[in-house]
Design a protein around this motif. Structure first.
Motif, PDB file in Angstrom:
ATOM      1  N   ALA A  26       0.829  -1.208   0.000  1.00  0.00           N
ATOM      2  CA  ALA A  26       0.000   0.000   0.000  1.00  0.00           C
ATOM      3  C   ALA A  26       0.864   1.259   0.000  1.00  0.00           C
ATOM      4  O   ALA A  26       0.601   2.212  -0.752  1.00  0.00           O
ATOM      5  CB  ALA A  26      -0.932   0.000   1.209  1.00  0.00           C
ATOM      6  N   LEU A  27       1.899   1.277   0.824  1.00  0.00           N
ATOM      7  CA  LEU A  27       2.767   2.453   0.880  1.00  0.00           C
ATOM      8  C   LEU A  27       3.520   2.656  -0.431  1.00  0.00           C
ATOM      9  O   LEU A  27       3.712   3.787  -0.882  1.00  0.00           O
ATOM     10  CB  LEU A  27       3.745   2.322   2.054  1.00  0.00           C
ATOM     11  CG  LEU A  27       3.110   2.365   3.446  1.00  0.00           C
ATOM     12  CD1 LEU A  27       4.169   2.132   4.513  1.00  0.00           C
ATOM     13  CD2 LEU A  27       2.401   3.695   3.678  1.00  0.00           C
ATOM     14  N   SER A  28       3.956   1.546  -1.049  1.00  0.00           N
ATOM     15  CA  SER A  28       4.665   1.674  -2.320  1.00  0.00           C
ATOM     16  C   SER A  28       3.736   2.167  -3.425  1.00  0.00           C
ATOM     17  O   SER A  28       4.129   2.999  -4.251  1.00  0.00           O
ATOM     18  CB  SER A  28       5.292   0.333  -2.710  1.00  0.00           C
ATOM     19  OG  SER A  28       4.295  -0.651  -2.967  1.00  0.00           O
ATOM     20  N   VAL A  29       2.498   1.665  -3.426  1.00  0.00           N
ATOM     21  CA  VAL A  29       1.525   2.136  -4.417  1.00  0.00           C
ATOM     22  C   VAL A  29       1.194   3.602  -4.176  1.00  0.00           C
ATOM     23  O   VAL A  29       1.079   4.395  -5.122  1.00  0.00           O
ATOM     24  CB  VAL A  29       0.255   1.272  -4.363  1.00  0.00           C
ATOM     25  CG1 VAL A  29      -0.875   1.918  -5.165  1.00  0.00           C
ATOM     26  CG2 VAL A  29       0.540  -0.129  -4.911  1.00  0.00           C
ATOM     27  N   MET A  30       1.055   4.001  -2.920  1.00  0.00           N
ATOM     28  CA  MET A  30       0.779   5.400  -2.603  1.00  0.00           C
ATOM     29  C   MET A  30       1.909   6.293  -3.104  1.00  0.00           C
ATOM     30  O   MET A  30       1.669   7.368  -3.665  1.00  0.00           O
ATOM     31  CB  MET A  30       0.601   5.572  -1.100  1.00  0.00           C
ATOM     32  CG  MET A  30       0.269   7.005  -0.688  1.00  0.00           C
ATOM     33  SD  MET A  30       0.134   7.228   1.105  1.00  0.00           S
ATOM     34  CE  MET A  30       1.855   7.034   1.577  1.00  0.00           C
ATOM     35  N   LEU A  31       3.150   5.857  -2.914  1.00  0.00           N
ATOM     36  CA  LEU A  31       4.290   6.632  -3.401  1.00  0.00           C
ATOM     37  C   LEU A  31       4.271   6.739  -4.918  1.00  0.00           C
ATOM     38  O   LEU A  31       4.467   7.827  -5.486  1.00  0.00           O
ATOM     39  CB  LEU A  31       5.598   5.994  -2.930  1.00  0.00           C
ATOM     40  CG  LEU A  31       6.876   6.643  -3.462  1.00  0.00           C
ATOM     41  CD1 LEU A  31       6.995   8.078  -2.967  1.00  0.00           C
ATOM     42  CD2 LEU A  31       8.104   5.836  -3.046  1.00  0.00           C
ATOM     43  N   PHE A  32       4.029   5.618  -5.581  1.00  0.00           N
ATOM     44  CA  PHE A  32       4.019   5.605  -7.045  1.00  0.00           C
ATOM     45  C   PHE A  32       2.935   6.541  -7.586  1.00  0.00           C
ATOM     46  O   PHE A  32       3.203   7.416  -8.420  1.00  0.00           O
ATOM     47  CB  PHE A  32       3.780   4.183  -7.538  1.00  0.00           C
ATOM     48  CG  PHE A  32       4.193   3.953  -8.967  1.00  0.00           C
ATOM     49  CD1 PHE A  32       4.419   4.998  -9.846  1.00  0.00           C
ATOM     50  CD2 PHE A  32       4.342   2.667  -9.460  1.00  0.00           C
ATOM     51  CE1 PHE A  32       4.796   4.784 -11.160  1.00  0.00           C
ATOM     52  CE2 PHE A  32       4.718   2.430 -10.771  1.00  0.00           C
ATOM     53  CZ  PHE A  32       4.939   3.495 -11.628  1.00  0.00           C
ATOM     54  N   LEU A  33       1.713   6.378  -7.102  1.00  0.00           N
ATOM     55  CA  LEU A  33       0.634   7.242  -7.572  1.00  0.00           C
ATOM     56  C   LEU A  33       0.837   8.686  -7.128  1.00  0.00           C
ATOM     57  O   LEU A  33       0.465   9.625  -7.841  1.00  0.00           O
ATOM     58  CB  LEU A  33      -0.708   6.723  -7.050  1.00  0.00           C
ATOM     59  CG  LEU A  33      -1.164   5.358  -7.577  1.00  0.00           C
ATOM     60  CD1 LEU A  33      -2.509   4.986  -6.975  1.00  0.00           C
ATOM     61  CD2 LEU A  33      -1.257   5.354  -9.099  1.00  0.00           C
ATOM     62  N   ALA A  61      -6.449   4.618  -1.274  1.00  0.00           N
ATOM     63  CA  ALA A  61      -7.194   5.322  -0.215  1.00  0.00           C
ATOM     64  C   ALA A  61      -6.261   6.231   0.583  1.00  0.00           C
ATOM     65  O   ALA A  61      -6.624   7.379   0.908  1.00  0.00           O
ATOM     66  CB  ALA A  61      -7.864   4.311   0.705  1.00  0.00           C
ATOM     67  N   PHE A  62      -5.056   5.737   0.907  1.00  0.00           N
ATOM     68  CA  PHE A  62      -4.072   6.571   1.614  1.00  0.00           C
ATOM     69  C   PHE A  62      -3.760   7.832   0.808  1.00  0.00           C
ATOM     70  O   PHE A  62      -3.676   8.937   1.348  1.00  0.00           O
ATOM     71  CB  PHE A  62      -2.785   5.784   1.851  1.00  0.00           C
ATOM     72  CG  PHE A  62      -2.871   4.789   2.974  1.00  0.00           C
ATOM     73  CD1 PHE A  62      -3.914   4.808   3.876  1.00  0.00           C
ATOM     74  CD2 PHE A  62      -1.890   3.817   3.119  1.00  0.00           C
ATOM     75  CE1 PHE A  62      -3.994   3.890   4.912  1.00  0.00           C
ATOM     76  CE2 PHE A  62      -1.952   2.895   4.156  1.00  0.00           C
ATOM     77  CZ  PHE A  62      -3.005   2.938   5.046  1.00  0.00           C
ATOM     78  N   LEU A  63      -3.556   7.644  -0.505  1.00  0.00           N
ATOM     79  CA  LEU A  63      -3.171   8.762  -1.367  1.00  0.00           C
ATOM     80  C   LEU A  63      -4.243   9.845  -1.376  1.00  0.00           C
ATOM     81  O   LEU A  63      -3.950  11.028  -1.143  1.00  0.00           O
ATOM     82  CB  LEU A  63      -2.915   8.265  -2.789  1.00  0.00           C
ATOM     83  CG  LEU A  63      -2.673   9.364  -3.835  1.00  0.00           C
ATOM     84  CD1 LEU A  63      -1.380  10.093  -3.550  1.00  0.00           C
ATOM     85  CD2 LEU A  63      -2.670   8.783  -5.242  1.00  0.00           C
TER      86      LEU A  63
END
Length: 416
Positions: free
Chosen positions: A25-32, A351-353
């Motif tokens: 989730a954190l890696s996807v948030m960073l990417f997006l 959702a985090f993003l």
């Protein structure tokens, strides 16, 4: 059935699975997030100036002209004579023209000379006009309008005095001709926020006793005398131009670029911005590369977690095999587990993003002038999420193949 088994297996290992999902989730948030910032930066740069057809300056490069005239970065190679400016303004294609005179500063903020028309003709973010949070425009010779950042950082209020310094890094001040804050502009998220705006006549007035960039020793003209002088500008640094018809842009641009009286350059702001982004494209690529590596690292961590759990799950796999599960079922089970973890991580990261954007957007806009759009995920972002889940399936296939090759007897064997 197999999806229910996969969910039950993941719930039984909730701690390790939860940590893996959080990492994804954190890696996807960073990417997006990098994509959002990259697109937001492009949009903010493009929205810095709108409804302006041409920018005119001395012959240099199109990016250089854009940087110093719009973003207040760098310096002009030369000025435009006032006679040339007036001749361009008299062209039948020109609907409006606003001069920009740069060169002085105030406590590290740029001072810009212009006309009152600047406040109505300058547009940003798709056609928004400048507004005042306090005061009014340039009414007196020594009036100054300050941007929102200037007022905030220096604590200015209406009627406060301002002393302009000669040049950008000079200790020579025009202390004998102080200005008065007549207006404070509202926040725009553009370089206008970091600009002190005075009239073209004021720029001429503060340089009455200057020659060749130096103050004439012993010469100080009283302010009362200066007010009575002819303060028609001798030159301007650049000019913003709006045309009556966009079909006339290229014709007027060619005429200005071939102007026989002096070497001038006319650029289209949008084209120059595209050239600027081509220059900084290397930094964009580097950011995307770092984001990709973070996602890859998270997926490798997931694969390591599945591998480490295989030894603990040998007996579980053997029981399933004894109950009639085929090797392909075991393989599919592990791949589905990987897909479910990646899907949960991708959803949680999204959702985090968006939660972070809702909280941070006003602060980022106020601090950096960067407007981060919040809307439904774009097709590119959806493709990124699908790619992450697809990559997780491929990564999960590696330990799944290992489990596929394990025999029933191997799973029932007690290892000491």
């Amino acid at each position: 059935m197999i999806i229910r088994l996969a969910l039950g297996s993941l719930m039984a290992r909730s701690l390790t699975v939860g940590m893996t999902v959080l990492a994804i989730a954190l890696s996807v948030m960073l990417f997006l997030g990098v994509e959002k910032v990259r697109n937001g930066a492009r949009a903010s740069f493009a929205d810095t100036i709108s409804d302006t057809d041409l920018i005119i300056g001395a012959r240099s490069g199109s990016v250089q002209l854009l940087l110093y005239s719009v973003f207040r970065i760098g310096n002009a190679t030369n000025n435009i004579s006032w006679e040339s400016y007036q001749e361009i303004a008299a062209r039948p294609e020109v609907d409006w023209i606003v001069p920009i005179s740069l060169g002085d500063s105030h406590r590290q903020f740029r001072v810009m000379g212009t006309t009152a028309e600047f406040f109505t003709r300058y547009k940003f973010r798709g056609g928004n006009s400048l507004g005042f949070q306090a005061g009014a425009g340039l009414e007196d010779l020594y009036d100054a309008v300050v941007g929102a950042d200037v007022a905030d950082k220096l604590g200015y209020a209406i009627d406060d005095p301002i002393v302009v310094a000669h040049g950008l890094a000079s200790f020579s001040e025009h202390a004998d001709q102080p200005f008065r804050v007549s207006g404070i502009l509202g926040k725009t998220g553009t370089p206008v926020d970091r600009t002190v705006i005075v009239s073209m006549e004021a720029i001429e007035a503060i340089h009455v006793d200057w020659q060749d960039g130096m103050k004439v020793p012993g010469k100080t003209t009283p302010v009362e005398v200066i007010r009575q002088m002819d303060l028609v500008p001798k030159a301007t640094t650049a000019a913003l131009v709006g045309l009556k018809s966009r079909l006339q842009i290229f014709g007027l641009q060619r005429w200005i670029n071939e102007y026989p009286e002096e070497t001038l350059l006319a650029i289209l702001p949008g084209v120059a911005l595209q050239e600027l982004w081509e220059i900084v494209g290397v930094a964009e690529t580097a950011l995307i590369g770092v984001s990709v590596m973070v996602v890859v690292t998270a997926l490798i961590g997931m694969m390591a977690m599945v591998f480490s759990s295989l030894n603990e799950r040998r007996r579980e796999m053997a029981i399933w095999r004894a109950m009639g599960a085929r090797p392909l079922t075991i393989l599919g089970l592990l791949v589905i587990e990987a897909i479910l973890m990646a899907g949960a991580g991708a959803g949680l990261g999204t959702a985090f993003l968006y939660s972070g954007l809702l909280v941070a957007r006003p602060w980022v806009d106020a601090a950096f002038g960067l407007w981060l759009p919040i809307g439904l995920p774009t097709a590119w972002e959806v493709w990124i999420l699908v790619s992450v889940v697809g990559a997780a399936a491929l990564v999960g296939l590696i330990p799944a193949l290992r489990a596929y090759r394990l025999s029933l007897a191997d799973g029932m064997m007690v290892r000491i």
